[in-house]
Design a protein around this motif. Structure first.
Motif, PDB file in Angstrom:
ATOM      1  N   LEU A 173      -3.964  10.561  -5.074  1.00 55.62           N
ATOM      2  CA  LEU A 173      -3.362  11.078  -4.468  1.00 55.62           C
ATOM      3  C   LEU A 173      -2.180  12.141  -4.781  1.00 55.62           C
ATOM      4  O   LEU A 173      -1.642  12.765  -4.061  1.00 55.62           O
ATOM      5  CB  LEU A 173      -1.721   9.886  -3.629  1.00 55.62           C
ATOM      6  CG  LEU A 173      -2.715   8.856  -3.158  1.00 55.62           C
ATOM      7  CD1 LEU A 173      -1.687   7.737  -2.745  1.00 55.62           C
ATOM      8  CD2 LEU A 173      -3.381   9.103  -1.952  1.00 55.62           C
ATOM      9  N   ALA A 231      -2.978   5.491  -7.289  1.00 56.91           N
ATOM     10  CA  ALA A 231      -2.239   6.627  -6.859  1.00 56.91           C
ATOM     11  C   ALA A 231      -2.459   8.031  -7.472  1.00 56.91           C
ATOM     12  O   ALA A 231      -2.176   9.051  -6.695  1.00 56.91           O
ATOM     13  CB  ALA A 231      -0.621   6.200  -7.208  1.00 56.91           C
ATOM     14  N   ALA A 276       4.746   5.965  -5.216  1.00 61.78           N
ATOM     15  CA  ALA A 276       4.636   6.281  -6.657  1.00 61.78           C
ATOM     16  C   ALA A 276       4.323   7.637  -6.981  1.00 61.78           C
ATOM     17  O   ALA A 276       5.105   8.358  -7.739  1.00 61.78           O
ATOM     18  CB  ALA A 276       3.537   5.432  -7.381  1.00 61.78           C
ATOM     19  N   VAL A 277       3.404   8.414  -6.001  1.00 58.93           N
ATOM     20  CA  VAL A 277       3.473   9.905  -5.989  1.00 58.93           C
ATOM     21  C   VAL A 277       4.590  10.588  -5.754  1.00 58.93           C
ATOM     22  O   VAL A 277       5.142  11.551  -6.655  1.00 58.93           O
ATOM     23  CB  VAL A 277       2.019  10.296  -5.348  1.00 58.93           C
ATOM     24  CG1 VAL A 277       1.837  11.845  -5.184  1.00 58.93           C
ATOM     25  CG2 VAL A 277       0.929   9.722  -5.928  1.00 58.93           C
ATOM     26  N   GLU A 306       0.980  -1.113   0.021  1.00 51.37           N
ATOM     27  CA  GLU A 306      -0.023   0.174   0.055  1.00 51.37           C
ATOM     28  C   GLU A 306       0.883   1.395  -0.027  1.00 51.37           C
ATOM     29  O   GLU A 306       0.674   2.207  -0.701  1.00 51.37           O
ATOM     30  CB  GLU A 306      -0.775  -0.036   1.440  1.00 51.37           C
ATOM     31  CG  GLU A 306      -2.001   1.158   1.214  1.00 51.37           C
ATOM     32  CD  GLU A 306      -3.063   0.970   2.226  1.00 51.37           C
ATOM     33  OE1 GLU A 306      -3.654   1.975   2.467  1.00 51.37           O
ATOM     34  OE2 GLU A 306      -3.125   0.078   3.120  1.00 51.37           O
ATOM     35  N   TYR A 346      -3.189   9.707   2.077  1.00 51.69           N
ATOM     36  CA  TYR A 346      -3.592  10.912   1.908  1.00 51.69           C
ATOM     37  C   TYR A 346      -3.393  11.990   2.664  1.00 51.69           C
ATOM     38  O   TYR A 346      -2.865  13.127   2.645  1.00 51.69           O
ATOM     39  CB  TYR A 346      -5.094  10.946   1.461  1.00 51.69           C
ATOM     40  CG  TYR A 346      -5.594  12.011   0.710  1.00 51.69           C
ATOM     41  CD1 TYR A 346      -5.215  12.227  -0.560  1.00 51.69           C
ATOM     42  CD2 TYR A 346      -6.143  13.345   1.073  1.00 51.69           C
ATOM     43  CE1 TYR A 346      -6.043  13.183  -1.581  1.00 51.69           C
ATOM     44  CE2 TYR A 346      -6.409  14.300   0.379  1.00 51.69           C
ATOM     45  CZ  TYR A 346      -6.401  14.285  -1.102  1.00 51.69           C
ATOM     46  OH  TYR A 346      -6.841  15.309  -1.828  1.00 51.69           O
ATOM     47  N   LEU A 377       0.688   7.796 -14.516  1.00 45.95           N
ATOM     48  CA  LEU A 377       1.078   6.610 -13.522  1.00 45.95           C
ATOM     49  C   LEU A 377       1.329   5.366 -14.027  1.00 45.95           C
ATOM     50  O   LEU A 377       2.279   4.937 -13.646  1.00 45.95           O
ATOM     51  CB  LEU A 377       0.275   7.105 -12.053  1.00 45.95           C
ATOM     52  CG  LEU A 377       0.555   8.346 -11.501  1.00 45.95           C
ATOM     53  CD1 LEU A 377      -0.671   8.732 -10.506  1.00 45.95           C
ATOM     54  CD2 LEU A 377       1.843   8.224 -10.820  1.00 45.95           C
ATOM     55  N   PHE A 383      -0.307   0.862 -10.093  1.00 45.80           N
ATOM     56  CA  PHE A 383      -0.265   1.968  -9.479  1.00 45.80           C
ATOM     57  C   PHE A 383      -1.383   3.012 -10.050  1.00 45.80           C
ATOM     58  O   PHE A 383      -1.327   4.097  -9.593  1.00 45.80           O
ATOM     59  CB  PHE A 383       1.123   2.536  -9.969  1.00 45.80           C
ATOM     60  CG  PHE A 383       2.297   1.999  -9.121  1.00 45.80           C
ATOM     61  CD1 PHE A 383       2.479   2.096  -8.161  1.00 45.80           C
ATOM     62  CD2 PHE A 383       2.941   0.675  -9.911  1.00 45.80           C
ATOM     63  CE1 PHE A 383       3.661   1.344  -7.288  1.00 45.80           C
ATOM     64  CE2 PHE A 383       3.756   0.056  -9.049  1.00 45.80           C
ATOM     65  CZ  PHE A 383       4.310   0.576  -7.914  1.00 45.80           C
ATOM     66  N   LEU A 397       1.718   2.816  -3.409  1.00 41.70           N
ATOM     67  CA  LEU A 397       0.956   3.717  -3.966  1.00 41.70           C
ATOM     68  C   LEU A 397       1.407   5.390  -3.480  1.00 41.70           C
ATOM     69  O   LEU A 397       1.443   6.189  -4.547  1.00 41.70           O
ATOM     70  CB  LEU A 397      -0.401   3.704  -3.409  1.00 41.70           C
ATOM     71  CG  LEU A 397      -0.976   2.352  -4.074  1.00 41.70           C
ATOM     72  CD1 LEU A 397      -2.799   2.236  -3.558  1.00 41.70           C
ATOM     73  CD2 LEU A 397      -0.942   2.211  -5.431  1.00 41.70           C
ATOM     74  N   TRP A 398       1.725   5.460  -2.316  1.00 44.27           N
ATOM     75  CA  TRP A 398       1.988   6.894  -1.849  1.00 44.27           C
ATOM     76  C   TRP A 398       3.353   7.042  -2.596  1.00 44.27           C
ATOM     77  O   TRP A 398       3.872   8.367  -2.789  1.00 44.27           O
ATOM     78  CB  TRP A 398       2.126   6.644  -0.300  1.00 44.27           C
ATOM     79  CG  TRP A 398       2.864   7.805   0.361  1.00 44.27           C
ATOM     80  CD1 TRP A 398       2.416   9.182   0.401  1.00 44.27           C
ATOM     81  CD2 TRP A 398       4.072   7.991   0.671  1.00 44.27           C
ATOM     82  NE1 TRP A 398       3.441   9.878   0.949  1.00 44.27           N
ATOM     83  CE2 TRP A 398       4.443   9.412   1.379  1.00 44.27           C
ATOM     84  CE3 TRP A 398       5.383   7.226   0.681  1.00 44.27           C
ATOM     85  CZ2 TRP A 398       5.817   9.763   1.845  1.00 44.27           C
ATOM     86  CZ3 TRP A 398       6.698   7.531   1.181  1.00 44.27           C
ATOM     87  CH2 TRP A 398       6.801   8.744   1.843  1.00 44.27           C
TER      88      TRP A 398
END
Length: 432
Positions: free
Chosen positions: A350, A347, A272-273, A266, A405, A336, A344, A269-270
């Protein structure tokens, strides 16, 4: 008129917006290579690194930053300031260069000693062996020496040679990672691939030394150390300590907390941003360090011209960054998965707070760099500390309520407050 002596300072020229644009475009090849290399590296770890591969890459790069921040954001920043106005053949040049070598050596000994003494909190996630640790230390030393030679080229105005080094480094790192990962597809050897990435980058020291010698930038370092040079460069080292404690270390700790709370998959995902942010930050940082900062430092004795340079760059950055970030947000659902992998895609939800936080951060960046150019240690460290405290408080409030988030919202609050403070503190810069 007699010729200038070898140690005579170079003459500073009044800056203009066209100079910033030309310098930025002149660095386009290097910037493109670095961006392409970073994107390829992200893709390799996202596809072949398994669940958490992208987070491990970011963790490793953050680990490298813990060891290289003192030289790169401390000693080397000061070296650019003091070497840029000088001719390489002079005694003053040798004095500043010698002091930079000594301070880098001290910072490396401190960092590597800490690594051997308490490796657990730093590298346990990579499950290192003694051999892995030894090669990691070697890679760090090579990387720092390579960066110092790059600084010498940059201070001497040898931008073409600097660009060539950057392109080489950008190619070798991802190539080494690809070689390791693609040869172990069934059982991803992420730790070995990341170590190969570091050693490949360190190997660029050899061509860097060749280029420096070709441009007569390797004078013999003989004689006593200059106490003045050590004292002045130590100011920049103290500023880097502030960045290390209140910037890099905080980022490292935040990632550790998120991994423990949400797990590697999980947190990916954060990450990736944040990784997307790191990629365009790297591009802007290259422009700022190679085009903006050397001239900012060279104009330290001309306050009016320095303020004009800051205003000129900000007038260009504000609208260009806003347009770029809006384009990224519009392309988020396509971008993304393309840059990382299909998993991903969530993401994209976010991305908005990350882009807003980065817009605030990049606008404040040229102003914060004034502290560095003027060697205002106390103010610089105080700003870093205050920013980190505000960030920690925001994380404590927002993450329990909003999850991943909330970590991004905390970044918006941190950078927004920093920009407001910079706008107030540098208010004289807006008055002609």
């Amino acid at each position: 008129m007699p010729p200038a002596s070898p140690s005579a300072p170079k003459t500073a020229v009044a800056p203009s917006g066209s100079q910033f644009v030309r310098g930025s475009l002149g660095s386009g090849v290097a910037l493109g290579a670095r961006a392409a290399g970073a994107l390829l590296l992200n893709k390799l770890l996202a596809v072949y690194g398994g669940p958490g591969g992208l987070t491990l890459l970011a963790h490793f790069q953050n680990l490298l930053a813990l060891f290289t921040t003192l030289p790169n954001d401390g000693t080397h920043v000061g070296a650019v300031k003091y070497l840029a106005p000088l001719q390489p053949a002079g005694g003053r040049y040798r004095a500043w260069l010698g002091a930079a070598v000594v301070l880098n050596g001290a910072a490396l000994l401190l960092g590597l000693g800490l690594l051997w003494w308490v490796p657990g909190p730093l590298v346990s996630v990579f499950q290192p062996t003694a051999g892995w640790l030894a090669l990691f230390g070697l890679g760090i030393m090579l990387l720092v020496l390579n960066a110092l030679v790059g600084v010498m080229l940059l201070a001497a105005g040898q931008l073409r040679a600097y660009i060539g080094l950057t392109v080489t480094l950008s190619v070798l790192g991802p190539a080494a990672v690809a070689a390791v990962l693609l040869s172990n597809k069934e059982t991803p050897a992420v730790s070995e691939a990341l170590l190969a990435y570091l050693l490949a980058q360190g190997a660029t020291l050899l061509p860097a030394l060749w280029l420096a010698r070709r441009h007569d930038l390797l004078p013999p370092l003989r004689g006593r150390l200059s106490k003045v040079a050590l004292q002045e460069l130590s100011k920049f080292l103290l500023m880097a300590v502030g960045l290390l404690l209140f910037g890099k270390a905080v980022d490292f700790a935040v990632r550790e907390v998120l991994v423990r709370q949400f797990g590697l998959a999980e947190t990916d995902l954060w990450q990736a941003v944040v990784k997307l942010s790191d990629n365009y930050t790297m591009v802007l940082a290259a422009v700022m360090s190679s085009v903006y900062y050397p001239r900012l430092a060279a104009l330290a004795a001309q306050p009016a011209a320095q303020q004009q340079w800051v205003r000129t760059v900000l007038r260009l950055l504000v609208p260009v960054l806003a347009g770029g970030f809006l384009l990224l947000y519009w392309l988020r659902n396509w971008l993304l998965p393309l840059l990382f992998e299909a998993r991903f895609a969530p993401a994209a939800d976010l991305l908005a707070p990350q882009l807003l936080a980065d817009w605030f951060r990049f606008i404040a960046w040229p102003l914060i760099m004034v502290f560095t150019a003027q060697a205002r240690v106390g103010r610089y460290v105080a700003v870093q500390a205050g920013s980190a405290v505000a960030y920690a408080a925001a994380l404590a409030v927002l993450v329990p309520s909003y999850g991943l988030y909330g970590a991004l919202l905390a970044g918006v609050g941190r950078q927004g407050l920093l920009l407001l403070w910079c706008a107030w503190y540098f208010r004289e810069y807006w008055r002609r």
